[in-house]
Design an enzyme around this catalytic site. Structure first.
Site, PDB file in Angstrom:
ATOM      1  N   ARG A   1       0.841  -1.210   0.000  1.00 49.91           N
ATOM      2  CA  ARG A   1       0.000   0.000   0.000  1.00 49.91           C
ATOM      3  C   ARG A   1       0.871   1.253   0.000  1.00 49.91           C
ATOM      4  O   ARG A   1       2.099   1.169   0.010  1.00 49.91           O
ATOM      5  CB  ARG A   1      -0.910  -0.001   1.214  1.00 49.91           C
ATOM      6  CG  ARG A   1      -0.145   0.108   2.521  1.00 49.91           C
ATOM      7  CD  ARG A   1      -1.070   0.198   3.720  1.00 49.91           C
ATOM      8  NE  ARG A   1      -0.386   0.857   4.822  1.00 49.91           N
ATOM      9  CZ  ARG A   1      -0.849   0.905   6.054  1.00 49.91           C
ATOM     10  NH1 ARG A   1      -1.998   0.329   6.341  1.00 49.91           N
ATOM     11  NH2 ARG A   1      -0.183   1.524   7.001  1.00 49.91           N
TER      12      ARG A   1
ATOM     13  N   VAL B   1      10.886  -7.877   6.403  1.00 49.92           N
ATOM     14  CA  VAL B   1      12.271  -7.450   6.120  1.00 49.92           C
ATOM     15  C   VAL B   1      13.188  -7.586   7.331  1.00 49.92           C
ATOM     16  O   VAL B   1      14.414  -7.578   7.190  1.00 49.92           O
ATOM     17  CB  VAL B   1      12.343  -5.999   5.566  1.00 49.92           C
ATOM     18  CG1 VAL B   1      11.732  -5.904   4.189  1.00 49.92           C
ATOM     19  CG2 VAL B   1      11.715  -4.985   6.524  1.00 49.92           C
TER      20      VAL B   1
ATOM     21  N   TYR C   1      11.833   7.420  15.150  1.00 51.36           N
ATOM     22  CA  TYR C   1      11.682   7.541  13.700  1.00 51.36           C
ATOM     23  C   TYR C   1      12.755   8.483  13.110  1.00 51.36           C
ATOM     24  O   TYR C   1      13.415   8.159  12.115  1.00 51.36           O
ATOM     25  CB  TYR C   1      10.281   8.065  13.403  1.00 51.36           C
ATOM     26  CG  TYR C   1       9.895   8.102  11.946  1.00 51.36           C
ATOM     27  CD1 TYR C   1       9.558   6.935  11.258  1.00 51.36           C
ATOM     28  CD2 TYR C   1       9.846   9.311  11.248  1.00 51.36           C
ATOM     29  CE1 TYR C   1       9.176   6.979   9.923  1.00 51.36           C
ATOM     30  CE2 TYR C   1       9.458   9.358   9.915  1.00 51.36           C
ATOM     31  CZ  TYR C   1       9.129   8.195   9.257  1.00 51.36           C
ATOM     32  OH  TYR C   1       8.751   8.230   7.930  1.00 51.36           O
TER      33      TYR C   1
HETATM   34  P1  NAD Z   1       2.435   2.754   4.861  1.00 51.23           P
HETATM   35  O1  NAD Z   1       2.299   2.448   6.305  1.00 51.23           O
HETATM   36  O2  NAD Z   1       1.202   3.134   4.095  1.00 51.23           O
HETATM   37  O3  NAD Z   1       3.113   1.513   4.106  1.00 51.23           O
HETATM   38  C1  NAD Z   1       4.253   0.856   4.614  1.00 51.23           C
HETATM   39  C2  NAD Z   1       4.254  -0.575   4.135  1.00 51.23           C
HETATM   40  O4  NAD Z   1       5.404  -1.213   4.699  1.00 51.23           O
HETATM   41  C3  NAD Z   1       3.017  -1.359   4.621  1.00 51.23           C
HETATM   42  O5  NAD Z   1       2.445  -2.060   3.531  1.00 51.23           O
HETATM   43  C4  NAD Z   1       3.590  -2.314   5.658  1.00 51.23           C
HETATM   44  O6  NAD Z   1       2.894  -3.543   5.754  1.00 51.23           O
HETATM   45  C5  NAD Z   1       5.015  -2.496   5.146  1.00 51.23           C
HETATM   46  N1  NAD Z   1       5.895  -2.988   6.218  1.00 51.23           N
HETATM   47  C6  NAD Z   1       5.950  -2.553   7.502  1.00 51.23           C
HETATM   48  N2  NAD Z   1       6.810  -3.309   8.208  1.00 51.23           N
HETATM   49  C7  NAD Z   1       7.315  -4.250   7.357  1.00 51.23           C
HETATM   50  C8  NAD Z   1       8.237  -5.316   7.497  1.00 51.23           C
HETATM   51  N3  NAD Z   1       8.808  -5.574   8.667  1.00 51.23           N
HETATM   52  N4  NAD Z   1       8.508  -6.078   6.411  1.00 51.23           N
HETATM   53  C9  NAD Z   1       7.923  -5.831   5.218  1.00 51.23           C
HETATM   54  N5  NAD Z   1       7.035  -4.829   5.030  1.00 51.23           N
HETATM   55  C10 NAD Z   1       6.740  -4.048   6.084  1.00 51.23           C
HETATM   56  O7  NAD Z   1       3.551   3.903   4.769  1.00 51.23           O
HETATM   57  P2  NAD Z   1       3.873   4.949   3.588  1.00 51.23           P
HETATM   58  O8  NAD Z   1       3.309   6.269   3.991  1.00 51.23           O
HETATM   59  O9  NAD Z   1       3.557   4.411   2.267  1.00 51.23           O
HETATM   60  O10 NAD Z   1       5.461   5.058   3.770  1.00 51.23           O
HETATM   61  C11 NAD Z   1       6.400   4.353   2.975  1.00 51.23           C
HETATM   62  C12 NAD Z   1       7.789   4.833   3.331  1.00 51.23           C
HETATM   63  O11 NAD Z   1       7.871   6.246   3.179  1.00 51.23           O
HETATM   64  C13 NAD Z   1       8.169   4.559   4.785  1.00 51.23           C
HETATM   65  O12 NAD Z   1       9.540   4.217   4.859  1.00 51.23           O
HETATM   66  C14 NAD Z   1       7.902   5.877   5.477  1.00 51.23           C
HETATM   67  O13 NAD Z   1       8.662   6.031   6.645  1.00 51.23           O
HETATM   68  C15 NAD Z   1       8.317   6.853   4.384  1.00 51.23           C
HETATM   69  N6  NAD Z   1       7.747   8.211   4.504  1.00 51.23           N
HETATM   70  C16 NAD Z   1       6.397   8.433   4.342  1.00 51.23           C
HETATM   71  C17 NAD Z   1       5.909   9.752   4.418  1.00 51.23           C
HETATM   72  C18 NAD Z   1       4.447  10.107   4.197  1.00 51.23           C
HETATM   73  O14 NAD Z   1       4.090  11.280   4.215  1.00 51.23           O
HETATM   74  N7  NAD Z   1       3.548   9.127   3.983  1.00 51.23           N
HETATM   75  C19 NAD Z   1       6.789  10.792   4.694  1.00 51.23           C
HETATM   76  C20 NAD Z   1       8.135  10.518   4.871  1.00 51.23           C
HETATM   77  C21 NAD Z   1       8.604   9.214   4.751  1.00 51.23           C
END
Ligand code: NAD
Length: 442
Positions: free
Chosen positions: A212, A257, A348
């Site tokens: 997602r 992971v 974080y």
């Molecule tokens: P999200 O929570 O929607 O998706 C993260 C996905 O990672 C999920 O599908 C989850 O099941 C998977 N995941 C979690 N732990 C896992 C594991 N141990 N092994 C395998 N998969 C695992 O988050 P997102 O908003 O899509 O964020 C994606 C990346 O972007 C992350 O690294 C997040 O820190 C970074 N990020 C997001 C934002 C934002 O505004 N959404 C901002 C800065 C950074």
């Protein structure tokens, strides 16, 4: 993911726009994004400056509409590599000042300099000064226009083929939400892909956290660009994972992971696709927010484990196994919270700043093996995660950037795809923020 920013939709409607104009409310531009078959830019490109790249630029951008005396421009590109002293910085003023009102909405400004650390004396000072110029221009530009600085190696060959992928990324809708950034390009030569609309044709990619959010869109964009994508996520996310994998015609891989055998599981999946991994995107990430005073060890360890230790181990093990080799591309995902810090996110912020260290150390360690390592640092991106933030906090995060809006997951994904391209061989060790030049952080 659909834009859930109702405010932008409202102020961009006829009556809404009239009202916003009258009372001075922010009017975020509907950003122009990449669409296959559509022109990369909203208008012609004017090239200025007289350094070592002025001529090569005309060749590299040969298929763009280059003009010197248009009424309005889609981009201004300035070769600042000829600036070797502080007095010569006036060339910036002379070129840009008359053109600032001639930029079309969503126009691009790109200044190209020489990497300061690879120059000396007066030239070093002048080249370093470019950063203040470009970041300030980025903050002055309105209506979705952006400004970036590209530092290139003075040792690059005259034609500087390694620069092309960066220019094409910046001079297009693919960089819609990237603003005020500095990208370093080294002296490696790079071959252009047969088709700039399918630069990843024939490659195999692994995207972690692909069930997602941002990861799902990264899988879509890499697949659009021609890659076979192995979509990895935890077993509990199986439904979303199958959905992404089906959508992109890729492979679903249930793997945590942080598991000891995660790299072996991934290597096995890669084996079924021919055994060679071209692109690894370490996107999986979690938050477990608490003020440090209230934090327990489980929250700390979980975040450090998924966000930092896992990407480090996966990359190192896949290189050791020979699965990731010459021409390999690793893209890590940091965050502006790793640059600026964030209240309630000591775990974080630590993990995401550590990702920047990972880029530094891995890009050095694997340079000799022809593997590049870069990171994206997203700002406020419209996802389920940010939709859950309370309204007032969400509005602040969304508007406090030069674009006055949140980014889309595709903006992060396009930046990942740029780093992942075989034509980005000269791009390593960079952390590019996809944050609309957020006021948080540098
Ligand atoms: P999200 O929570 O929607 O998706 C993260 C996905 O990672 C999920 O599908 C989850 O099941 C998977 N995941 C979690 N732990 C896992 C594991 N141990 N092994 C395998 N998969 C695992 O988050 P997102 O908003 O899509 O964020 C994606 C990346 O972007 C992350 O690294 C997040 O820190 C970074 N990020 C997001 C934002 C934002 O505004 N959404 C901002 C800065 C950074």
């Amino acid at each position: 993911m659909a834009n859930t920013d109702l405010y932008s939709t409202l102020v961009n409607s006829g009556p809404g726009s009239f009202l916003a104009d009258k009372v001075g409310l922010p009017q975020p531009e509907a950003l122009r994004r990449y669409q296959k078959g559509k022109p990369a830019l909203p208008g012609p490109v004017k090239i200025g400056g007289a350094g070592r790249l002025a001529d090569p630029l005309r060749t590299l951008l040969g298929d763009y509409d280059l003009a010197q005396d248009a009424q309005k421009y889609g981009a201004l590109v300035f070769d600042a590599t000829g600036i070797t002293s502080v007095t010569e910085l006036a060339q910036l003023f002379e070129f840009f000042q008359p053109e600032m009102r001639r930029l079309l909405p969503c126009a691009r400004v790109v200044v190209i300099g020489s990497t300061p650390e690879l120059t000396s004396g007066d030239e070093h000072i002048a080249q370093r000064a470019l950063e203040g110029f470009t970041r300030s221009v980025a903050k002055e530009l309105r209506r979705g226009a952006t400004c970036q600085l590209v530092y290139t190696s003075p040792q690059a060959k005259a034609a500087h083929s390694g620069l092309e992928s960066t220019l094409r990324f910046l001079l297009s809708g693919k960089s819609a939400y990237v603003d005020g950034q500095v990208i370093r390009v080294n002296d490696t030569d790079a071959a252009a892909p047969a088709d700039w609309d399918a630069p990843l044709e024939g490659t195999v990619a692994v995207v972690t956290g692909a069930a997602r959010g941002i990861g799902a869109t990264i899988a879509e964009v890499l697949s659009r660009d021609g890659a076979h994508v192995i979509c990895a996520d935890i077993p509990a996310a199986g439904e979303g994972l199958s959905k992404t994998a089906n959508k992109v015609g890729g492979t679903a891989l249930a793997v945590d992971v942080t598991a000891d055998d995660a790299a072996d599981t991934i290597a096995e999946a890669v084996q079924k696709q021919g055994g060679r991994l071209d692109i690894l995107v370490n996107n999986a990430g979690i938050t477990r927010d608490k003020l440090l005073a209230n934090m327990d060890a489980a929250r700390w360890n979980a975040v450090l484990g998924v966000n930092l230790l896992a990407p480090q181990k996966l990359t190192e093990k896949l290189v050791d196994l020979g699965v990731l080799g010459k021409g390999g591309r690793v893209v890590d995902v940091s965050s502006i919270a790793g640059i600026a810090g964030n209240r309630g996110q000591t775990n974080y912020g630590t993990s995401k700043a550590g990702v920047i260290g990972l880029v530094d150390t891995h890009s050095d360690a694997y340079a000799g093996q022809g593997i590049t390592i870069n990171a994206v640092a997203p700002g406020f991106i419209e996802t389920d995660m940010t939709a859950a933030i309370p309204f007032a906090t969400r509005e602040v995060g969304r508007r406090m950037n030069a674009m006055q809006q949140g980014g889309q997951t595709v903006d992060v994904a396009e930046t990942v795809a740029y780093f992942a391209s075989p034509s980005s061989a000269a791009v390593t060790g960079n952390v590019v923020r996809v944050c609309g030049q957020s006021l948080l952080g540098a």
